[in-house]
Write a protein that holds these residues in place. Structure first.
Motif, PDB file in Angstrom:
ATOM      1  N   UNK A 156      38.414   4.915  45.454  1.00  0.00           N
ATOM      2  CA  UNK A 156      38.034   3.721  44.698  1.00  0.00           C
ATOM      3  C   UNK A 156      38.666   3.811  43.300  1.00  0.00           C
ATOM      4  N   UNK A 157      38.761   2.654  42.671  1.00  0.00           N
ATOM      5  CA  UNK A 157      39.264   2.629  41.302  1.00  0.00           C
ATOM      6  C   UNK A 157      38.074   2.519  40.379  1.00  0.00           C
ATOM      7  N   UNK A 158      37.762   3.632  39.780  1.00  0.00           N
ATOM      8  CA  UNK A 158      36.597   3.646  38.899  1.00  0.00           C
ATOM      9  C   UNK A 158      36.957   2.968  37.578  1.00  0.00           C
ATOM     10  N   UNK A 159      36.043   2.133  37.094  1.00  0.00           N
ATOM     11  CA  UNK A 159      36.331   1.396  35.850  1.00  0.00           C
ATOM     12  C   UNK A 159      36.511   2.335  34.653  1.00  0.00           C
ATOM     13  N   UNK A 160      35.958   3.532  34.741  1.00  0.00           N
ATOM     14  CA  UNK A 160      36.120   4.488  33.642  1.00  0.00           C
ATOM     15  C   UNK A 160      37.043   5.642  34.039  1.00  0.00           C
ATOM     16  N   UNK A 161      36.872   6.153  35.229  1.00  0.00           N
ATOM     17  CA  UNK A 161      37.591   7.374  35.625  1.00  0.00           C
ATOM     18  C   UNK A 161      38.929   7.112  36.317  1.00  0.00           C
ATOM     19  N   UNK A 222      28.320  -2.784  56.862  1.00  0.00           N
ATOM     20  CA  UNK A 222      29.078  -4.026  57.023  1.00  0.00           C
ATOM     21  C   UNK A 222      29.346  -4.740  55.716  1.00  0.00           C
ATOM     22  N   UNK A 223      29.310  -3.997  54.612  1.00  0.00           N
ATOM     23  CA  UNK A 223      29.493  -4.642  53.304  1.00  0.00           C
ATOM     24  C   UNK A 223      30.669  -4.017  52.559  1.00  0.00           C
ATOM     25  N   UNK A 224      31.210  -4.780  51.632  1.00  0.00           N
ATOM     26  CA  UNK A 224      32.227  -4.247  50.720  1.00  0.00           C
ATOM     27  C   UNK A 224      31.503  -3.484  49.614  1.00  0.00           C
ATOM     28  N   UNK A 225      31.963  -2.316  49.233  1.00  0.00           N
ATOM     29  CA  UNK A 225      31.291  -1.612  48.119  1.00  0.00           C
ATOM     30  C   UNK A 225      31.430  -2.402  46.819  1.00  0.00           C
ATOM     31  N   UNK A 226      30.461  -2.250  45.934  1.00  0.00           N
ATOM     32  CA  UNK A 226      30.607  -2.859  44.609  1.00  0.00           C
ATOM     33  C   UNK A 226      31.669  -2.092  43.814  1.00  0.00           C
ATOM     34  N   UNK A 227      31.880  -2.506  42.582  1.00  0.00           N
ATOM     35  CA  UNK A 227      32.733  -1.720  41.694  1.00  0.00           C
ATOM     36  C   UNK A 227      31.899  -0.617  41.061  1.00  0.00           C
ATOM     37  N   UNK A 228      32.565   0.449  40.656  1.00  0.00           N
ATOM     38  CA  UNK A 228      31.839   1.570  40.046  1.00  0.00           C
ATOM     39  C   UNK A 228      32.411   1.917  38.680  1.00  0.00           C
ATOM     40  N   UNK A 229      31.517   2.292  37.796  1.00  0.00           N
ATOM     41  CA  UNK A 229      31.921   2.850  36.497  1.00  0.00           C
ATOM     42  C   UNK A 229      31.022   4.057  36.249  1.00  0.00           C
ATOM     43  N   UNK A 230      31.629   5.231  36.234  1.00  0.00           N
ATOM     44  CA  UNK A 230      30.855   6.462  36.006  1.00  0.00           C
ATOM     45  C   UNK A 230      31.146   6.978  34.612  1.00  0.00           C
ATOM     46  N   UNK A 231      30.115   6.988  33.802  1.00  0.00           N
ATOM     47  CA  UNK A 231      30.356   7.397  32.420  1.00  0.00           C
ATOM     48  C   UNK A 231      30.109   8.883  32.220  1.00  0.00           C
ATOM     49  N   UNK A 232      30.878   9.436  31.285  1.00  0.00           N
ATOM     50  CA  UNK A 232      30.714  10.849  30.940  1.00  0.00           C
ATOM     51  C   UNK A 232      29.292  11.049  30.422  1.00  0.00           C
ATOM     52  N   UNK A 293      37.369   1.323  27.099  1.00  0.00           N
ATOM     53  CA  UNK A 293      37.209   2.044  25.831  1.00  0.00           C
ATOM     54  C   UNK A 293      36.448   3.362  26.013  1.00  0.00           C
ATOM     55  N   UNK A 294      35.862   3.559  27.177  1.00  0.00           N
ATOM     56  CA  UNK A 294      35.061   4.770  27.406  1.00  0.00           C
ATOM     57  C   UNK A 294      35.968   5.970  27.675  1.00  0.00           C
ATOM     58  N   UNK A 295      35.638   7.086  27.043  1.00  0.00           N
ATOM     59  CA  UNK A 295      36.434   8.294  27.239  1.00  0.00           C
ATOM     60  C   UNK A 295      35.888   9.141  28.384  1.00  0.00           C
ATOM     61  N   UNK A 296      36.664  10.156  28.739  1.00  0.00           N
ATOM     62  CA  UNK A 296      36.237  11.063  29.803  1.00  0.00           C
ATOM     63  C   UNK A 296      35.453  12.245  29.249  1.00  0.00           C
ATOM     64  N   UNK A 297      35.552  12.465  27.933  1.00  0.00           N
ATOM     65  CA  UNK A 297      34.824  13.590  27.329  1.00  0.00           C
ATOM     66  C   UNK A 297      33.360  13.190  27.146  1.00  0.00           C
ATOM     67  N   UNK A 298      32.438  14.160  27.155  1.00  0.00           N
ATOM     68  CA  UNK A 298      31.019  13.837  26.972  1.00  0.00           C
ATOM     69  C   UNK A 298      30.782  13.073  25.662  1.00  0.00           C
ATOM     70  N   UNK A 299      29.793  12.202  25.679  1.00  0.00           N
ATOM     71  CA  UNK A 299      29.409  11.470  24.465  1.00  0.00           C
ATOM     72  C   UNK A 299      28.436  12.344  23.681  1.00  0.00           C
TER      73      UNK A 299
END
Ligand code: GLU
Length: 445
Positions: A156-161, A222-232, A293-299
């Motif tokens: 999947x294409x993660x909105x953050x990762x 039987x469904x399309x997955x939603x979009x995902x955004x996983x934040x640090x 704008x979200x980074x991969x490093x912990x907040x």
């Protein structure tokens, strides 16, 4: 497409700052996209879920201004989960397994001992009808596993990762329902996301591996997955997940007079490439919200930064926003005079007492007492006016030759009991001529 996000806490405790951040981002994204923000209470665990926590979650969100457009509870949906489980049984995507926790543990240890990853070996899939009947006769009850499709790589294409890839054959078929019929988190959450029309799942990166599994669940349903955004994840100033962050929630913020706007302003921006800014209104934060704008490093969550932001935000609060928390007689003009002196809203009473009295001036040397006696006489000659401080100090300067600190400080001390505080120009009319006369008389004697 109408955007719909959800915040899905388990009501097994109070919200902590990490949960609040997740809730906030879900709310902000929904607001930005004119979508819907759902509160989903993940209360499948009847033992640990408590009504008092449900109420606390609602109250905390309301205090923060993150009001859900809709609320759902998993405990009201068991029939639905059952129904979907039956369908998945029919399509062969779930299967019963009978291993005890000890047996599974032993398997894992053997795998690890051989240098292999501890992935469930699917032994239950090889059981014959007769073997299963046998086990059930011995009183064994099955738990249920979801059968991952090893031939469908998960991406999947993660909105953050960004791009994410998982090889399903390297994952264990997850247990979705226990022997006692209770549900684990994984499947009910996917069923709900489908049924409730969730378009974006925004959550912590500790859920990335769950997402891999749930993507196959969406397809199996039987469904399309939603979009995902996983934040640090959120860390404390020491750079790790601290116990302190886990216990820091709305009640401790309220105790320390932290404004909800300060929490929103801080949590909206930490971990992103946008600066933390003191804004008392969420609108500009919502307008600039952007997963890219979200980074991969912990907040990093810094309580000192929160306290400083809180002070700046207290100075921006309108009278209308704080009216209910002010002393009854305090009007908008008084609020504006006192506001720049606050560290936080807890200081209001102290400053209001400077206005209403009583105040106790420090002991002063004879020459200052004499000076204050002159001040008393001059003030008696003056009419009450908005300019009374200017008039008084002007007259005193002329009469005594004092200027600067020797002129202002004894007056401030006599009139307020303190050597710092609001602009005397603004404060003296609030104190009033009669009270000022009494304070000057007391300090000069
Ligand atoms: N109840 C889950 C949790 O608190 C929800 C996770 C999710 O957002 O799907 O971790």
């Amino acid at each position: 497409m109408t955007i719909k996000t959800r915040f899905a806490p388990s009501p097994t405790g109070h919200l902590h700052v990490g949960n609040i951040r997740t809730a906030l981002h879900n709310w902000m994204f929904a607001k930005k996209e004119s979508g819907t923000f759902l509160l989903r209470l993940d209360d499948t665990d009847a033992e640990r879920s408590k009504e008092e926590y449900v109420e606390a979650i609602r109250a905390d969100l309301a205090w923060l201004g993150l009001v859900p457009d809709e609320e759902q509870r998993q405990s009201a949906r068991f029939d639905r989960y059952e129904e979907q489980l039956e369908k998945l049984k029919e399509s062969g995507r779930v299967y019963p397994a009978y291993e005890t926790a000890q047996e599974l543990d032993l398997k894992r240890k053997i795998q690890l001992g051989r240098g292999k990853p501890p992935i469930y070996d699917r032994a239950a899939l090889d059981l014959s009808e007769a073997e299963r009947a046998d086990l059930e006769e011995q009183g064994r009850k099955p738990h249920w596993r979801f059968k991952l499709d090893h031939d469908s790589p998960i991406t999947w294409t993660d909105r953050i990762r960004g791009e994410q890839h998982f090889d399903p054959s390297l994952l264990s078929d997850p247990v979705i329902r226990r022997e006692d019929g209770s549900w684990l988190y994984m499947l009910p959450s996917a069923i709900d996301d489908v049924d409730m029309g969730i378009t974006h799942v925004v959550r912590g990166e500790d859920h990335v591996a769950n997402t891999a599994v749930q993507i196959q669940m969406f397809h199996a349903l039987g469904a399309e997955p939603p979009e995902f955004a996983h934040e640090a994840l959120l860390v404390g100033t020491e750079g790790k997940l601290s116990k302190r962050l886990g216990s820091l929630g709305v009640s401790s913020f309220r105790e320390r007079n932290i404004e909800p706007q300060a929490i929103v302003a801080l949590l909206a921006r930490i971990g992103t490439s946008d600066p933390v800014e003191p804004v008392a209104d969420a609108a500009p934060l919502i307008a600039s919200f952007d997963f890219s704008r979200f980074g991969r490093a912990p907040a990093r969550f810094d309580e000192e930064e929160l306290a400083q932001l809180n002070q700046k935000i207290a100075h921006l609060l309108d009278y209308g926003a704080v009216k209910d928390r002010l002393p009854e007689a305090m009007d908008a003009a008084a609020w504006e005079i006192i506001r720049p002196n606050l560290h936080d809203m807890g200081d209001v009473e102290q400053w209001w007492q400077v206005v209403t009295g009583p105040v106790a001036a420090p002991a002063m040397p004879p020459e200052d007492r004499e000076f204050l006696a002159i001040a008393h006489a001059k003030l008696e000659e003056l009419e009450a006016s908005e300019e009374i401080w200017k008039d008084l100090t002007g007259a005193l300067k002329e009469a005594t030759g004092r200027k600067g600190k020797p002129l202002f400080m004894p007056l401030r001390q006599a009139l307020t009991g303190l050597d710092h505080g609001p602009d005397m120009n603004a404060l003296l009319p609030l104190i009033g001529r009669d009270a000022a006369l009494a304070r000057l008389a007391a300090a000069s004697s």
